[in-house]
Design a protein around this motif. Structure first.
Motif, PDB file in Angstrom:
ATOM      1  N   LYS A  76       0.833  -1.208   0.000  1.00 59.02           N
ATOM      2  CA  LYS A  76       0.000   0.000   0.000  1.00 59.02           C
ATOM      3  C   LYS A  76       0.867   1.257   0.000  1.00 59.02           C
ATOM      4  O   LYS A  76       0.594   2.222  -0.710  1.00 59.02           O
ATOM      5  N   TRP A  79       2.508   1.569  -3.472  1.00 55.57           N
ATOM      6  CA  TRP A  79       1.547   1.989  -4.489  1.00 55.57           C
ATOM      7  C   TRP A  79       1.268   3.484  -4.385  1.00 55.57           C
ATOM      8  O   TRP A  79       1.265   4.192  -5.383  1.00 55.57           O
ATOM      9  N   ARG A  83       2.377   6.263  -7.176  1.00 59.15           N
ATOM     10  CA  ARG A  83       1.320   7.090  -7.769  1.00 59.15           C
ATOM     11  C   ARG A  83       1.665   8.576  -7.626  1.00 59.15           C
ATOM     12  O   ARG A  83       1.533   9.348  -8.573  1.00 59.15           O
TER      13      ARG A  83
END
Length: 97
Positions: A76, A79, A83
């Motif tokens: 998490k 990611w 991003r």
């Protein structure tokens, strides 16, 4: 104001800040929900703390203190960091911004 909270009721506002009593800034969870600026400040403080605590990890893992509660590999965190880095790459700061 909504009644649903994340992490079994421990997290508050859009940045899902865990509050046990009061934050370091002395805000309650309800304070974070009622004032978006407080939510963002508290969340950014936690992210900064995570980057500092996890500074020995690769950059893409430094949010793990925020996402997991301790430093270590976390999909998490990675990611979210990838991003954000991709967004900044696509929208670089210029002298006009």
């Amino acid at each position: 104001m909504g009644t649903i909270r994340g992490d079994n009721g421990r997290s508050w506002c859009i940045l899902q800040v865990q509050v046990f009593g009061r934050t370091a800034e002395q805000w309650t969870g309800k304070d974070l929900v009622e004032d978006r600026t407080r939510c963002l400040r508290a969340g950014l403080h936690r992210m900064h703390d995570s980057f500092e605590a996890c500074k020995k990890l690769p950059q893409v893992q430094r949010l793990s203190g925020y996402t997991r509660g301790h430093c270590g590999p976390d999909p998490k965190a990675e990611w979210r960091m990838r991003r954000a880095l991709n967004w900044w790459k696509a929208h670089p700061l210029t002298a006009d911004t």
